[in-house]
Design a protein around this motif. Structure first.
Motif, short mmCIF file in Angstrom:
data_model
loop_
_atom_site.label_atom_id
_atom_site.label_comp_id
_atom_site.label_asym_id
_atom_site.label_seq_id
_atom_site.Cartn_x
_atom_site.Cartn_y
_atom_site.Cartn_z
N SER A 1 -3.51 -7.60 -18.00
CA SER A 1 -3.79 -7.01 -16.47
C SER A 1 -4.04 -5.75 -16.48
O SER A 1 -3.42 -4.75 -17.16
CB SER A 1 -2.51 -7.29 -15.64
OG SER A 1 -2.82 -6.90 -14.37
N GLN A 2 -5.16 -5.39 -16.01
CA GLN A 2 -5.73 -3.85 -15.39
C GLN A 2 -5.04 -3.26 -14.25
O GLN A 2 -5.14 -2.35 -14.15
CB GLN A 2 -6.94 -3.94 -15.43
CG GLN A 2 -7.69 -4.06 -16.90
CD GLN A 2 -7.34 -3.13 -17.99
OE1 GLN A 2 -7.50 -2.04 -17.73
NE2 GLN A 2 -7.03 -3.62 -18.91
N GLU A 3 -4.43 -4.21 -13.34
CA GLU A 3 -3.69 -3.98 -12.18
C GLU A 3 -2.37 -3.89 -12.33
O GLU A 3 -1.85 -4.42 -12.91
CB GLU A 3 -4.23 -4.84 -11.19
CG GLU A 3 -5.70 -4.95 -11.00
CD GLU A 3 -6.25 -3.70 -10.02
OE1 GLU A 3 -5.60 -2.93 -9.39
OE2 GLU A 3 -7.58 -3.49 -10.45
N ILE A 4 -1.88 -2.70 -11.88
CA ILE A 4 -0.44 -2.77 -11.86
C ILE A 4 0.38 -3.45 -10.76
O ILE A 4 -0.31 -3.79 -9.77
CB ILE A 4 -0.25 -0.92 -11.08
CG1 ILE A 4 -0.83 -0.15 -12.11
CG2 ILE A 4 1.51 -0.85 -11.08
CD1 ILE A 4 -0.51 1.35 -11.57
N GLU B 1 0.79 -1.18 0.13
CA GLU B 1 0.24 0.15 -0.01
C GLU B 1 0.89 1.33 -0.13
O GLU B 1 0.41 2.45 -0.45
CB GLU B 1 -0.99 -0.08 1.15
CG GLU B 1 -2.00 -0.95 1.25
CD GLU B 1 -2.82 -0.80 -0.17
OE1 GLU B 1 -3.29 0.35 -0.34
OE2 GLU B 1 -3.34 -1.83 -0.83
N LYS C 1 1.85 1.89 -3.49
CA LYS C 1 0.69 2.38 -4.57
C LYS C 1 0.80 3.82 -3.84
O LYS C 1 0.62 4.78 -5.13
CB LYS C 1 -0.59 1.68 -3.91
CG LYS C 1 -0.43 0.19 -4.48
CD LYS C 1 -1.85 -0.49 -4.25
CE LYS C 1 -2.06 -2.07 -4.59
NZ LYS C 1 -3.12 -2.43 -4.32
N PHE D 1 3.73 -0.23 -15.07
CA PHE D 1 2.34 0.37 -15.80
C PHE D 1 2.52 0.75 -17.02
O PHE D 1 3.47 1.25 -17.51
CB PHE D 1 1.92 1.45 -14.29
CG PHE D 1 2.81 2.56 -14.54
CD1 PHE D 1 2.68 3.48 -15.40
CD2 PHE D 1 3.97 2.76 -13.75
CE1 PHE D 1 3.42 4.85 -15.19
CE2 PHE D 1 4.85 3.84 -13.70
CZ PHE D 1 4.41 4.94 -14.58
N ARG E 1 -2.43 2.15 -15.43
CA ARG E 1 -2.87 0.82 -15.27
C ARG E 1 -1.81 -0.11 -15.57
O ARG E 1 -0.74 -0.02 -15.95
CB ARG E 1 -4.04 0.75 -16.32
CG ARG E 1 -3.52 0.91 -17.70
CD ARG E 1 -4.66 0.95 -18.72
NE ARG E 1 -4.25 1.35 -19.99
CZ ARG E 1 -3.69 0.37 -21.08
NH1 ARG E 1 -3.60 -0.77 -20.59
NH2 ARG E 1 -3.50 0.66 -22.24
N GLY E 2 -2.29 -1.36 -15.42
CA GLY E 2 -1.33 -2.71 -15.71
C GLY E 2 -0.85 -2.87 -17.07
O GLY E 2 -1.56 -2.46 -17.88
N ALA F 1 -7.67 1.96 -16.03
CA ALA F 1 -8.21 0.71 -16.24
C ALA F 1 -9.32 0.63 -17.26
O ALA F 1 -10.22 1.43 -16.96
CB ALA F 1 -8.31 0.03 -14.86
#
Length: 300
Positions: free
Chosen positions: A128-131, A102, A105, A291, A123-124, A296
């Motif tokens: 993947s859309q998550e980093i 966290e 991030k 990223f 974004r990822g 996303a």
């Protein structure tokens, strides 16, 4: 991009970079010739030169690189003992992870918003859309150097160039100095890893920061450790250039203060004689995030 250093040559007093390149090329060809591969290959020479001064070239450096498939080196090693740039006599130190995912991030969001030219959102990468954030131990060579330095330079005093010098003095660049921290991995941008000073976070006087204590994260596959792919001789050359630059900045400031009405300083020549030197292998904990610009769900 898949390269690994197979040989490097350092010469502090060469007059021509070509001489260094030829030496590196000749030695590297012998290394590659012994590799067990019969396929054709290409090699290239990457040049990094020191600063030219009236005293000649300082910190001249030539590095020959070749495809990893022909060098016999491995980039997938997860322990310090299997890293080719380390010897069995090296004691490897490491500091602990004190920041959480966290925290990483939050730091990335702050970095994106700090400058207007940076992406507003991220974004990822790929599907993947998550980093993805990865706990990584990044290798460093950390030096502790004591040297005798002196310098001479020209000072512009109201349009007249005055030659000025300073007597020799002893300076120390310890493990907390930014000039003595050299990342031993070629997998990162230099401006990023050069901003880190791992020597400030390790207590070298205790075994609490020994690698054997910290590497449990790697053995549990909670983090990865990158191998020491840069030899300490090359790291020392890079550190020497940085220490000389630090002395040159110190000399410029001192010469300006020494002469009243000084307008500028030029042609500063540094004499740098190493008295004592020590090098330590250090793993520094880093959160890496990959990223792409955009939020996303955005289209490519």
């Amino acid at each position: 991009d898949d390269v690994v250093v197979v040989d490097d040559v350092v010469d502090d007093d060469v007059a021509d970079d070509v001489v260094v390149a030829r030496r590196a090329w000749a030695r590297a060809r012998g290394v590659v010739a012994r590799a067990r591969s019969g396929r054709a290959m290409t090699m290239s020479v990457v040049m990094m030169s020191g600063r030219r001064s009236t005293g000649g070239w300082r910190g001249g450096l030539a590095t020959v690189v070749a495809p990893r498939a022909y060098s016999g080196a491995s980039a997938s090693s997860s322990t310090a003992s299997s890293s080719s740039a380390l010897s069995s006599k090296d004691t490897v130190y490491a500091s602990r992870f004190r920041l959480t995912r966290e925290d990483a991030k939050t730091a990335l969001r702050a970095w994106l918003r700090a400058e207007t030219h940076r992406p507003f959102a991220a974004r990822g990468v790929g599907e993947s859309q998550e980093i993805a954030y990865t706990k990584t131990y990044v290798p460093y060579w950390v030096f502790d150097v004591e040297a005798e330095v002196s310098y001479v330079g020209g000072v512009d005093v109201r349009g007249e160039l005055v030659k000025s010098y300073a007597p020799a003095e002893t300076l120390r660049f310890d493990e907390k100095s930014s000039a003595t921290q050299i990342c031993a991995s070629f997998q990162h941008r230099r401006d990023y890893v050069d901003a880190l000073v791992p020597g400030r976070y390790v207590n070298f006087a205790t075994s609490e920061d020994a690698w054997d204590v910290v590497r449990k994260d790697v053995l549990s596959k909670d983090a990865e450790a990158q191998p020491f792919t840069m030899k300490r001789s090359m790291a020392l050359s890079l550190a020497a250039v940085r220490m000389r630059d630090a002395v040159r900045a110190r000399a410029t400031e001192a010469l300006m203060k020494k002469h009243k009405n000084a307008l500028g300083v030029s042609d500063v020549v540094i004499d740098f004689v190493t008295i004592k030197r020590r090098v330590r292998a250090v793993y520094h904990p880093v959160w890496r995030g990959g990223f792409a610009p955009g939020a996303a769900g955005d289209d490519e």
